[in-house]
Design an enzyme around this catalytic site. Structure first.
Site, PDB file in Angstrom:
ATOM      1  N   THR A   2       0.792  -1.219   0.000  1.00 27.38           N
ATOM      2  CA  THR A   2       0.000   0.000   0.000  1.00 27.38           C
ATOM      3  C   THR A   2       0.837   1.289   0.000  1.00 27.38           C
ATOM      4  O   THR A   2       1.941   1.312   0.506  1.00 27.38           O
ATOM      5  CB  THR A   2      -0.851  -0.022   1.280  1.00 27.38           C
TER       6      THR A   2
ATOM      7  N   ARG B  84     -11.171 -10.010  -3.350  1.00 23.35           N
ATOM      8  CA  ARG B  84     -10.633  -9.762  -2.009  1.00 23.35           C
ATOM      9  C   ARG B  84     -10.436  -8.271  -1.781  1.00 23.35           C
ATOM     10  O   ARG B  84      -9.896  -7.563  -2.617  1.00 23.35           O
ATOM     11  CB  ARG B  84      -9.306 -10.488  -1.831  1.00 23.35           C
ATOM     12  N   VAL B  85     -10.889  -7.773  -0.642  1.00 22.62           N
ATOM     13  CA  VAL B  85     -10.684  -6.382  -0.257  1.00 22.62           C
ATOM     14  C   VAL B  85      -9.973  -6.381   1.086  1.00 22.62           C
ATOM     15  O   VAL B  85     -10.412  -7.042   2.028  1.00 22.62           O
ATOM     16  CB  VAL B  85     -12.008  -5.613  -0.151  1.00 22.62           C
ATOM     17  N   GLY B  86      -8.879  -5.673   1.176  1.00 24.79           N
ATOM     18  CA  GLY B  86      -8.129  -5.595   2.413  1.00 24.79           C
ATOM     19  C   GLY B  86      -8.512  -4.398   3.250  1.00 24.79           C
ATOM     20  O   GLY B  86      -9.629  -3.885   3.181  1.00 24.79           O
ATOM     21  N   ASP B  87      -7.560  -3.919   4.034  1.00 24.89           N
ATOM     22  CA  ASP B  87      -7.846  -2.837   4.970  1.00 24.89           C
ATOM     23  C   ASP B  87      -7.912  -1.463   4.326  1.00 24.89           C
ATOM     24  O   ASP B  87      -8.592  -0.563   4.839  1.00 24.89           O
ATOM     25  CB  ASP B  87      -6.752  -2.797   6.038  1.00 24.89           C
TER      26      ASP B  87
ATOM     27  N   THR C 136      -0.329   0.494   6.510  1.00 26.24           N
ATOM     28  CA  THR C 136       0.211  -0.375   5.485  1.00 26.24           C
ATOM     29  C   THR C 136       0.655  -1.673   6.148  1.00 26.24           C
ATOM     30  O   THR C 136       0.996  -1.683   7.324  1.00 26.24           O
ATOM     31  CB  THR C 136       1.400   0.297   4.765  1.00 26.24           C
ATOM     32  N   GLY C 137       0.634  -2.758   5.398  1.00 23.71           N
ATOM     33  CA  GLY C 137       1.038  -4.034   5.965  1.00 23.71           C
ATOM     34  C   GLY C 137       0.073  -5.140   5.585  1.00 23.71           C
ATOM     35  O   GLY C 137      -0.607  -5.060   4.562  1.00 23.71           O
ATOM     36  N   HIS C 138      -0.009  -6.162   6.418  1.00 28.93           N
ATOM     37  CA  HIS C 138      -0.883  -7.295   6.132  1.00 28.93           C
ATOM     38  C   HIS C 138      -2.330  -6.895   6.388  1.00 28.93           C
ATOM     39  O   HIS C 138      -2.752  -6.665   7.523  1.00 28.93           O
ATOM     40  CB  HIS C 138      -0.500  -8.487   7.001  1.00 28.93           C
ATOM     41  N   GLY C 139      -3.108  -6.775   5.310  1.00 32.62           N
ATOM     42  CA  GLY C 139      -4.441  -6.189   5.384  1.00 32.62           C
ATOM     43  C   GLY C 139      -5.384  -6.897   6.319  1.00 32.62           C
ATOM     44  O   GLY C 139      -6.142  -6.265   7.065  1.00 32.62           O
TER      45      GLY C 139
END
Length: 310
Positions: A169, A197-200, A220-223
């Site tokens: 991100t 798929r939708v992340g954070d 930012t990072g693992h959603g």
């Protein structure tokens, strides 16, 4: 009061062959966003400009250069939020928009909704005259090559996600001379993610949040991990309890690591101009501009500076 702008280009295991380009990219985006503030623009205008610059840079996973899903398609997510009004807009699973952050702002300003997704987001873009681009125009040769190498995505792996995820991100936070804060976040998501798929990143309180009463955050990072702990809002909660922006970020990221074994990063700015760039991954490209000074870094505890011409 002084204006401040901070950007990040993603918290992950940035390889050496992308390191310099990542640093130069965030430095350019920070200077571009700050130029808006220097000219008297709002924090909202500045974060949009900064993120647009990152979306145009194929080094980063947003807009041009976005990661591809299991079908080899682009699906873009973005959010923008105004700390003065708590107005926000987001889009997800957008396929052929070069600047999803600007479409997210249009959702905020031209609709009564917060988030539009997939076909609906594209229909809205068409209705207001937002230009589309061929999806292939957003795909870099590097990303196509990497996607072919990594067609198999192991869903649910958190401990070793750095090795799978490719680049991540981008985002920006700012406070303007009036004391208003804003945030923006944009991403192409995880490489080889499931279709849809939708992340954070486009989720309020997770990928970003802005409130003049406490500050602005872009994560930012693992959603999936960020979603589970609502990271952006958690950071601001610590600030509201009296913690500094750096301590609040460290506490929230540590909690995410301890609770769900997720790593990531966050940039934060307070209404008074206090700011931080914090991460628990191997690297995070970031840059900040305040009082004529450009700060930047990539490695843990790295904080370099350059004097900007007035």
């Amino acid at each position: 009061m002084s204006a401040v702008l901070v950007v990040h280009g993603g918290a992950w295991a940035i390889p050496n062959d992308l390191a310099q380009a990542s640093v130069e990219g965030v430095k350019a985006a920070a200077c571009g966003g700050f130029a808006v503030l220097k000219a008297g623009g709002s924090a909202l205008d500045a974060v949009e400009a900064a993120v647009m610059g990152l979306e145009d840079n194929g080094v980063f996973n947003a807009g041009h250069g976005a990661a591809l899903n299991t079908d080899g398609e682009v699906e873009l997510d973005s959010i923008i939020m105004d700390g003065r009004t708590l107005g926000c807009g987001a889009v997800s699973s957008v396929k052929n928009i070069a600047h999803p952050v600007s479409l997210a702002r249009a959702v905020m300003e031209k609709t009564s909704h917060v988030m539009l997704t997939d076909r609906g987001a594209n229909l809205f873009a068409e209705s207001i005259g937002v230009a589309t681009v061929p999806t292939e125009a957003l795909v870099t040769e590097l990303e196509r090559t990497e996607w072919k190498k990594n067609k198999t995505y192991m869903a649910g792996v958190v401990e070793d996600f750095n090795a799978q995820w490719a680049h991540d991100t981008v985002g920006a936070v700012a406070v303007d001379r009036a004391g208003n804060v804003a945030c923006a976040t944009s991403t192409g998501g995880i490489r080889n993610k499931m279709v849809g798929r939708v992340g954070d990143s486009p989720v309020i309180g997770c990928g970003g949040y802005a409130d003049n009463l406490s500050g602005a955050v872009s994560c930012t990072g693992h959603g999936e991990s960020i979603l589970k702990v609502t990271l952006a809002r958690l950071i601001l909660s610590h600030i509201e309890q009296g913690k500094s922006v750096a301590e609040a970020s460290q506490l929230a990221l540590q909690y995410m690591g301890d609770r769900v074994k997720g790593a990531g990063g966050a940039i934060v700015v307070s209404p008074s101009g206090q700011w931080s760039a914090t991460f628990t991954t191997e690297r995070m490209a970031w840059a900040a501009v305040e009082d004529g000074v450009l700060w930047y870094g990539l490695e843990p505890n790295e904080r370099k500076k350059e004097q900007l011409s007035q």
